[in-house]
Each structure stands twice: as C-alpha cells, then as structure tokens.
Scaffold this motif. Structure first.
Motif, PDB file in Angstrom:
ATOM      1  N   LYS A  94     -11.556  -0.832  -4.148  1.00 33.40           N
ATOM      2  CA  LYS A  94     -11.032  -1.514  -5.344  1.00 33.40           C
ATOM      3  C   LYS A  94     -11.999  -2.586  -5.839  1.00 33.40           C
ATOM      4  O   LYS A  94     -12.225  -2.728  -7.024  1.00 33.40           O
ATOM      5  CB  LYS A  94      -9.706  -2.227  -5.000  1.00 33.40           C
ATOM      6  N   TYR A  95     -12.536  -3.382  -4.902  1.00 34.55           N
ATOM      7  CA  TYR A  95     -13.288  -4.577  -5.298  1.00 34.55           C
ATOM      8  C   TYR A  95     -14.806  -4.433  -5.196  1.00 34.55           C
ATOM      9  O   TYR A  95     -15.542  -5.319  -5.646  1.00 34.55           O
ATOM     10  CB  TYR A  95     -12.849  -5.774  -4.444  1.00 34.55           C
ATOM     11  N   MET A 100       0.815  -1.222   0.000  1.00 34.94           N
ATOM     12  CA  MET A 100       0.000   0.000   0.000  1.00 34.94           C
ATOM     13  C   MET A 100       0.857   1.286   0.000  1.00 34.94           C
ATOM     14  O   MET A 100       0.549   2.241  -0.713  1.00 34.94           O
ATOM     15  CB  MET A 100      -0.850  -0.088   1.275  1.00 34.94           C
ATOM     16  N   ARG A 156       0.040 -13.303  -6.906  1.00 39.52           N
ATOM     17  CA  ARG A 156      -0.116 -12.044  -7.644  1.00 39.52           C
ATOM     18  C   ARG A 156       0.770 -12.009  -8.895  1.00 39.52           C
ATOM     19  O   ARG A 156       0.487 -11.284  -9.829  1.00 39.52           O
ATOM     20  CB  ARG A 156       0.245 -10.852  -6.737  1.00 39.52           C
ATOM     21  N   ASP A 190      -6.488  -0.826   4.870  1.00 43.71           N
ATOM     22  CA  ASP A 190      -6.464  -1.719   3.709  1.00 43.71           C
ATOM     23  C   ASP A 190      -7.871  -2.226   3.395  1.00 43.71           C
ATOM     24  O   ASP A 190      -8.251  -2.363   2.231  1.00 43.71           O
ATOM     25  CB  ASP A 190      -5.517  -2.890   3.976  1.00 43.71           C
ATOM     26  N   HIS A 194      -5.348 -11.065   7.005  1.00 45.80           N
ATOM     27  CA  HIS A 194      -3.952 -10.605   7.095  1.00 45.80           C
ATOM     28  C   HIS A 194      -3.131 -11.586   7.938  1.00 45.80           C
ATOM     29  O   HIS A 194      -2.623 -11.217   9.008  1.00 45.80           O
ATOM     30  CB  HIS A 194      -3.865  -9.213   7.735  1.00 45.80           C
ATOM     31  N   ARG A 209      -3.602  -0.341  10.119  1.00 45.85           N
ATOM     32  CA  ARG A 209      -3.259  -0.609   8.714  1.00 45.85           C
ATOM     33  C   ARG A 209      -4.281  -1.571   8.087  1.00 45.85           C
ATOM     34  O   ARG A 209      -4.672  -1.416   6.935  1.00 45.85           O
ATOM     35  CB  ARG A 209      -1.861  -1.215   8.673  1.00 45.85           C
ATOM     36  N   TYR A 219     -16.077 -11.673  -0.300  1.00 44.43           N
ATOM     37  CA  TYR A 219     -14.822 -12.279   0.173  1.00 44.43           C
ATOM     38  C   TYR A 219     -14.787 -12.279   1.711  1.00 44.43           C
ATOM     39  O   TYR A 219     -14.382 -13.265   2.342  1.00 44.43           O
ATOM     40  CB  TYR A 219     -13.644 -11.489  -0.413  1.00 44.43           C
TER      41      TYR A 219
END
Ligand code: NDP
Length: 450
Positions: A429-430, A282, A349, A422, A380, A418, A437
């Motif tokens: 983003k998603y 990030m 990724r 995130d 995480h 954090r 998810y």
C-alpha cells in the motif's frame, strides 16, 4: 451515519462496476499455497476435537492418562457425542436467530472503506443490541429456572463443534460457487485458479446473493461478530452454570470461573460495542471470505476460546485473593493498552486527533501513519495488549495443566503471522514510505523484544 435510502452504494454484484481488470489473477500464495490451505483446513477441525479429547471428563482428565486415549477413541460415548442431528438443528436455529436479530433490531448504517470498483458497502451496526438482547434472555432464563436450565452448550459440546464445522464447510462451498456469478468483485489474494486454495482463502471479497444485496446484508461482517462471538460468551456462561450445578444448591461459581467470564465477557461485549472498528480490519477490507474465515468465526472462536471455562466447569479451582489480583491486574493492563491503542488509531483514521497529541508521518498514498504514543512504541501495540489479556485468561486455570495454555501459544502464532501479513500488505500500500515508517517505529509488537 448513512442510511440505505440516502446513500447510493455500488454493491459488489453490480455487473457494470466490475471488469476483468479489477479481478487480476492471484500470483502469490499465502499459507504455503494449496498444501498449506489443505493442512490448515484439516488441522483446524482436528485440533478442535483434540482440545476436547485432551481435556475433558469423557476422556479422563486434562490431560488424560496417555494409556487411556486409545480406548477413549474407540468408546462409543466419545464417538456418539460427536454427532447429533438435533443439535445440528439447534445450531441452525441459533444462526437463524442471529439473522433475525440483525434484520429486525434497529441500528446505524455505516459506510465501509472504498472498494476497488469505487463503491462502498453499507453495514448495519446493531451487534451490541443483538448481544445485549441475547444476554438479557439468557440471564432471565437462568434467574428464573436456575443454572441447570443453561447447561445445554456444555452438555452438547462436541456435537455443537461438529455442527459449526459442517455449517462452515457448506457455507464456504456455497460462497465459492456463488463467486463465479457475473460482476463479483474478487479478493486480490483469492483468485489463483486453484480450487482448493481459493475456496480456503476466500475467492470473493464480499460474498453476496440477490436477496442479501437487496437488504444490504453482509455475510462476512455478520459471521465475524455475531453467531460465533456471542456463542463464545454463551458457552462461557453455560460452563459457569455447569460448575454451579455440580457445586450444589445455592453455591457460587469459583473465583476463577467468575474471572474468566468477566474477562471474556468484557472482551466480547466491547467488541460488539465497537463493531464498526472491524470495517478497517484486514479481514474486511482485503481478505476474501472462504473456509478460513468461516471456520474461524463459526467454530474456532466460540469453542476453542472457551477452553478455560470448560476446564473450570469440571475442575473447579479457587485462586484466592493474591492470584486473583495478579490475574485481574494483568488482564486490565492488557485491556488498557489494547483499547487505547485501537481507539487512537480508529479516531485518527476517522480524522479525529482531538488534542493534536499524536505525531504522524505523511505518505504519498494520502493516509498518514501515527508515529507517537502507543503507535510510536511498536507497529502493533494492540496485539501486545491482546497477548497480555490472553495470558491472564489462561492463568485463571492456575498452573495445573499446560493444555489450558493452548490459547496463548496459538494467539502468539496467530498475531505474529498476522503482523507479517499486514507488514507485506502495508509495503504494497505505502511502498517506500512504509520502509521510512519502519525506521521510525522499529519494533513489530513488543518494544525491545520483538
Ligand atoms: P491493526 O489494528 O494493527 O491494523 C493494521 C492496519 O492499521 C494497517 O494495515 C494500516 O492500515 C493501519 N496502520 C498500521 N500502522 C498504522 C499507524 N502507525 N498509524 C495509523 N494506521 C496504521 O491490526 P488488525 O486489524 O489485525 O487488529 C485489530 C485488533 O483486533 C487488534 O487489537 C488485534 O489484537 C485484534 N484481533 C483479535 C483476534 C482474535 O482472534 N481475538 C484476531 C485478529 C485480530 P491503513 O493504513 O490502510 O489504515
């Protein structure tokens, strides 16, 4: 691997590539906005000094007797130790040495993620070689001249803290000013128009200047892995040398000092070895570069993270076999979780899922999200491994003072915050896929606990 000659990169200073539409105004504040930015900007350096005041010989112990604090604060010894122009010059020399290593030591050129202007930056990956060279030089000096030759960092601790803070401050001011040049690609979160907030959070995504662009130098990744991270390791070694000097000729460091150097040394060396992994973090992909990252990389990491080694330098402690074995097991169990989970995600990724053993979820954005293995247990798992290591580091100092446990408390706060940042970024983003998810992978960091 790419090479600067072969890949045409659209650098962030390309005036044609960046239009106003690419730099929308930031409307949502993080860190409680400008007040929070001011608070963190003041509290971070103050805490660095307090960690010394609360745990050092000059102040009388760890913690020192409360009644002695006012006289310590007024004493010229403590105040004099805070600033030394020669030390500031030494610090600048260290930074210049890191720059030189970056420039002259060969390394692979790796492309970063796609920027909003459609370009990609190229990053030189020679952090490991730079770290190894530095470590080799330091070990050579110590073997040749003895531990007394490498106590400079320990001896000038406070002045080095001040030097790094001042340097971070000026660096943040410079990149803020430079972010107003034509064509700069700003961070989505750093363009609020509030000077203090943008300076703190980072106005430009990848601050640059003409000479840096021409040689593909990236200040943000450079600061993140080199001058601060390697200095942290040197700091630990300097504390070990100090302890050896105090214990007398031919004396070994204590087991606790060896363990903290081993654990943190491994953490630093393996971060340098896996340098390219930061390109998907990030801080690099979406955060701007401002005072927050500058002081974090240059001052906070090398000086607050070395607190345990510094304490052990003036308070030598032997842990014994049983306690050493427990601390060792905790550190390496944490390391295993941290490394395997980070490698799984990184490989995934980069399109590698060698045994096809990881299940994943398709998303409308195109990138898939892993839903099994460590990443099926929590969102995480790598933070959880990091916490276990952090606890092991604190435990090398035994249970004689709460101050050396500052790191684990800070790290729990840092990574929890954090994870929240995130989570919000991934929601953006998603979209709805992120909610789906989260129903599959329910726990944030530690399964069944948080
Ligand atoms: P993560 O490694 O958890 O990365 C988060 C990103 O990974 C998300 O934005 C998303 O990006 C991607 N991702 C999330 N879930 C999945 C999934 N299920 N499958 C695939 N990709 C997913 O966080 P950080 O970058 O914060 O941390 C990296 C490491 O650095 C950690 O080990 C952390 O402990 C350590 N760290 C250490 C610090 C220190 O001071 N010592 C400070 C900060 C971090 P996308 O989908 O866009 O790829």
């Amino acid at each position: 691997m790419a090479s600067p000659a072969k890949v045409k990169t659209l650098t962030t200073s390309d005036p044609h590539a960046v239009t106003e539409a690419l730099n929308p105004k930031t409307t949502k504040f993080e860190f409680a906005g400008p007040i929070g930015a001011l608070g963190v900007s003041v509290v971070t350096p103050v805490t660095l000094y307090l960690l010394h005041l609360g745990c050092s010989e000059i102040s009388g112990g760890c913690p020192p007797p409360l009644l002695s604090l006012p006289s310590t604060l007024q004493s010229s010894r403590w105040l004099n130790a805070m600033w030394d122009t020669n030390v500031f010059l030494v610090y600048l020399g260290w930074y210049a040495y890191c720059l030189l290593c970056w420039r002259v030591i060969p390394g692979d050129w790796v492309e970063g993620t796609v920027l909003r202007n459609g370009g990609k930056k190229l990053y030189k990956m020679n952090g490991f070689a730079c770290g190894l060279l530095t470590l080799g030089l330091v070990v050579g000096i110590i073997l040749h001249h003895g531990p007394l030759s490498f106590t400079y960092i320990y001896d000038h601790y406070l002045a080095l803290v001040s030097a790094s803070i001042v340097f971070a401050f000026f660096q943040a001011c410079a990149v803020y000013a430079l972010s107003f040049r034509k064509g700069a690609l700003l961070a989505l979160g750093g363009n609020s128009g509030n000077v203090l907030y943008d300076w703190f959070i980072g106005r430009e995504l990848n601050p640059s200047f003409p000479w840096a662009d021409s040689i593909n130098f990236d200040l943000k990744t450079f600061n993140e892995v080199r001058p601060g991270l390697i200095l942290w390791l040197l700091n630990d070694i300097s504390c070990m040398c100090e302890q050896m000097v105090r214990r007398g000729r031919h004396a070994w460091p204590t087991d606790s000092m060896i363990l903290i150097n081993l654990f943190q040394g491994l953490y630093v060396v393996e971060s340098l070895w896996n340098e390219k992994n930061i390109l998907t973090q990030m801080d690099i992909t979406s955060d701007g570069f401002g005072f927050m990252l500058a002081i974090g990389d240059l001052a906070w990491v090398p000086f607050s993270y070395a607190l345990q080694a510094r304490y052990l330098a003036f308070t030598p402690r032997e842990l014994g076999w049983v306690q050493s074995a427990i601390v060792f097991a905790l550190n390496f169990a944490g390391y295993y979780i941290f490394r395997v989970s980070n490698t799984d995600k990184d490989n995934f990724r980069h399109g590698k899922n060698p045994k096809n053993n990881l299940k994943s979820m398709k998303t409308a954005r195109g990138t898939e999200l892993i839903t099994s293995g460590w990443w099926g247990l929590s969102r995480h798992p790598n933070y959880w491994g990091d916490w276990m290591m952090a606890l092991a580091w604190c435990m090398t100092t035994g249970f004689h003072t709460p101050i050396t446990y500052f790191y684990i408390v800070f790290f729990v706060v840092l990574l929890t915050h954090r994870a929240m940042r995130d989570d919000e970024a991934c929601r953006n983003k998603y979209g709805d896929d992120w909610d789906k998810y989260k129903k599959i992978v329910k726990w944030r960091i530690i399964p069944y606990i948080y």
